[in-house]
Motif scaffolding. Structure first.
Motif, PDB file in Angstrom:
ATOM      1  N   UNK A  42      90.230 116.488  33.435  1.00  0.00           N
ATOM      2  CA  UNK A  42      89.088 117.403  33.268  1.00  0.00           C
ATOM      3  C   UNK A  42      87.747 116.710  33.393  1.00  0.00           C
ATOM      4  N   UNK A  43      87.747 115.426  33.705  1.00  0.00           N
ATOM      5  CA  UNK A  43      86.480 114.709  33.831  1.00  0.00           C
ATOM      6  C   UNK A  43      85.759 115.139  35.108  1.00  0.00           C
ATOM      7  N   UNK A  92      93.614 108.137  39.474  1.00  0.00           N
ATOM      8  CA  UNK A  92      92.867 109.379  39.668  1.00  0.00           C
ATOM      9  C   UNK A  92      93.410 110.113  40.879  1.00  0.00           C
ATOM     10  N   UNK A  93      92.976 111.348  41.015  1.00  0.00           N
ATOM     11  CA  UNK A  93      93.188 112.094  42.250  1.00  0.00           C
ATOM     12  C   UNK A  93      92.001 111.762  43.154  1.00  0.00           C
TER      13      UNK A  93
END
Length: 126
Positions: A42-43, A92-93
Protein backbone atom coordinates in the motif's frame (compact mmCIF):
# COMPACT_ATOMS: atom_id res chain seq x y z
CA UNK A 1 -3.90 1.29 -28.39
CA UNK A 2 -0.57 1.22 -26.54
CA UNK A 3 0.41 -1.91 -24.70
CA UNK A 4 3.30 -2.04 -22.22
CA UNK A 5 4.67 -5.36 -21.00
CA UNK A 6 7.35 -5.96 -18.38
CA UNK A 7 9.32 -9.16 -17.93
CA UNK A 8 12.30 -10.48 -16.02
CA UNK A 9 11.09 -10.34 -12.45
CA UNK A 10 11.70 -13.17 -10.05
CA UNK A 11 13.33 -14.22 -6.81
CA UNK A 12 16.97 -13.60 -6.03
CA UNK A 13 19.18 -13.67 -2.98
CA UNK A 14 20.65 -10.53 -1.49
CA UNK A 15 23.67 -9.38 -3.45
CA UNK A 16 22.33 -10.83 -6.66
CA UNK A 17 21.30 -9.20 -9.91
CA UNK A 18 18.28 -9.10 -12.18
CA UNK A 19 17.48 -7.45 -15.48
CA UNK A 20 13.95 -6.30 -16.18
CA UNK A 21 12.75 -5.65 -19.71
CA UNK A 22 9.95 -3.46 -20.98
CA UNK A 23 8.40 -3.55 -24.42
CA UNK A 24 5.74 -1.21 -25.71
CA UNK A 25 3.65 -1.49 -28.83
CA UNK A 26 1.20 0.87 -30.45
CA UNK A 27 1.21 4.62 -31.17
CA UNK A 28 3.88 5.95 -28.80
CA UNK A 29 4.96 9.58 -28.82
CA UNK A 30 8.29 9.88 -30.68
CA UNK A 31 10.00 11.77 -27.88
CA UNK A 32 8.49 9.77 -25.04
CA UNK A 33 10.16 9.22 -21.70
CA UNK A 34 10.41 5.66 -20.42
CA UNK A 35 10.41 5.18 -16.68
CA UNK A 36 10.54 2.49 -14.05
CA UNK A 37 8.58 2.74 -10.84
CA UNK A 38 8.26 0.32 -7.96
CA UNK A 39 5.66 -0.18 -5.30
CA UNK A 40 5.48 -2.13 -2.09
CA UNK A 41 1.95 -3.09 -1.07
CA UNK A 42 0.00 0.00 0.00
CA UNK A 43 3.00 2.32 -0.08
CA UNK A 44 3.25 5.13 -2.61
CA UNK A 45 4.70 4.25 -5.98
CA UNK A 46 8.40 5.21 -6.05
CA UNK A 47 10.24 6.39 -9.13
CA UNK A 48 13.35 4.35 -9.91
CA UNK A 49 14.59 6.13 -13.02
CA UNK A 50 13.91 7.08 -16.60
CA UNK A 51 15.47 7.19 -20.04
CA UNK A 52 14.69 9.31 -23.07
CA UNK A 53 13.71 7.67 -26.34
CA UNK A 54 16.94 6.84 -28.12
CA UNK A 55 18.86 6.63 -24.87
CA UNK A 56 20.55 10.03 -25.07
CA UNK A 57 19.65 10.87 -21.50
CA UNK A 58 18.89 8.81 -18.44
CA UNK A 59 18.46 9.31 -14.73
CA UNK A 60 18.17 7.05 -11.70
CA UNK A 61 16.98 7.95 -8.23
CA UNK A 62 19.50 8.43 -5.43
CA UNK A 63 18.12 5.37 -3.65
CA UNK A 64 19.37 3.10 -6.43
CA UNK A 65 22.23 5.12 -7.90
CA UNK A 66 25.33 3.03 -8.48
CA UNK A 67 23.29 -0.20 -8.43
CA UNK A 68 20.58 0.23 -11.07
CA UNK A 69 21.05 1.19 -14.72
CA UNK A 70 18.45 1.95 -17.36
CA UNK A 71 19.30 1.35 -20.98
CA UNK A 72 17.59 1.50 -24.32
CA UNK A 73 16.95 -1.90 -25.83
CA UNK A 74 18.40 -3.02 -29.14
CA UNK A 75 14.88 -3.47 -30.42
CA UNK A 76 12.76 -0.37 -30.97
CA UNK A 77 10.45 0.54 -28.13
CA UNK A 78 12.20 -1.59 -25.54
CA UNK A 79 14.12 -0.58 -22.42
CA UNK A 80 15.89 -2.53 -19.72
CA UNK A 81 16.54 -2.04 -16.02
CA UNK A 82 19.69 -3.73 -14.77
CA UNK A 83 19.69 -4.17 -11.01
CA UNK A 84 22.86 -5.14 -9.16
CA UNK A 85 23.64 -5.64 -5.48
CA UNK A 86 20.00 -6.24 -4.69
CA UNK A 87 18.88 -6.22 -1.07
CA UNK A 88 15.59 -7.13 0.63
CA UNK A 89 14.50 -3.48 0.61
CA UNK A 90 14.36 -3.71 -3.18
CA UNK A 91 11.52 -6.23 -2.98
CA UNK A 92 8.61 -4.67 -4.86
CA UNK A 93 6.38 -4.77 -7.89
CA UNK A 94 8.23 -2.99 -10.68
CA UNK A 95 6.32 -1.10 -13.33
CA UNK A 96 7.38 0.26 -16.70
CA UNK A 97 5.67 3.45 -17.83
CA UNK A 98 5.76 5.57 -20.97
CA UNK A 99 4.96 9.25 -21.08
CA UNK A 100 3.30 11.42 -23.69
CA UNK A 101 5.99 14.08 -23.32
CA UNK A 102 9.73 14.48 -22.96
CA UNK A 103 11.65 13.41 -19.87
CA UNK A 104 12.23 17.06 -19.07
CA UNK A 105 8.49 17.46 -18.60
CA UNK A 106 7.61 14.04 -17.22
CA UNK A 107 10.44 13.55 -14.76
CA UNK A 108 9.79 10.83 -12.21
CA UNK A 109 6.26 11.88 -11.45
CA UNK A 110 3.87 8.97 -11.89
CA UNK A 111 0.90 11.08 -12.98
CA UNK A 112 2.89 12.30 -15.99
CA UNK A 113 3.01 8.80 -17.46
CA UNK A 114 0.06 7.69 -19.52
CA UNK A 115 0.91 4.12 -20.48
CA UNK A 116 1.61 1.51 -17.82
CA UNK A 117 2.43 -2.15 -17.74
CA UNK A 118 0.92 -4.65 -15.33
CA UNK A 119 4.15 -4.92 -13.37
CA UNK A 120 6.66 -7.64 -12.63
CA UNK A 121 7.45 -8.81 -9.11
CA UNK A 122 10.98 -8.75 -7.73
CA UNK A 123 11.62 -10.57 -4.47
CA UNK A 124 14.99 -10.37 -2.74
CA UNK A 125 15.66 -12.73 0.13
CA UNK A 126 18.28 -12.26 2.82
Amino acid sequence: QVRVVESGGGSVQAGGSLTLSCEASGPIYNGACWAWFRQVREKEREGVGYIATGGAFSYVADSVKGRFTITQGTVKNTVSLRMNSLNPDDTAMFYCAVSGSSCARAGLVARNYIHWGQGTLVTVSS
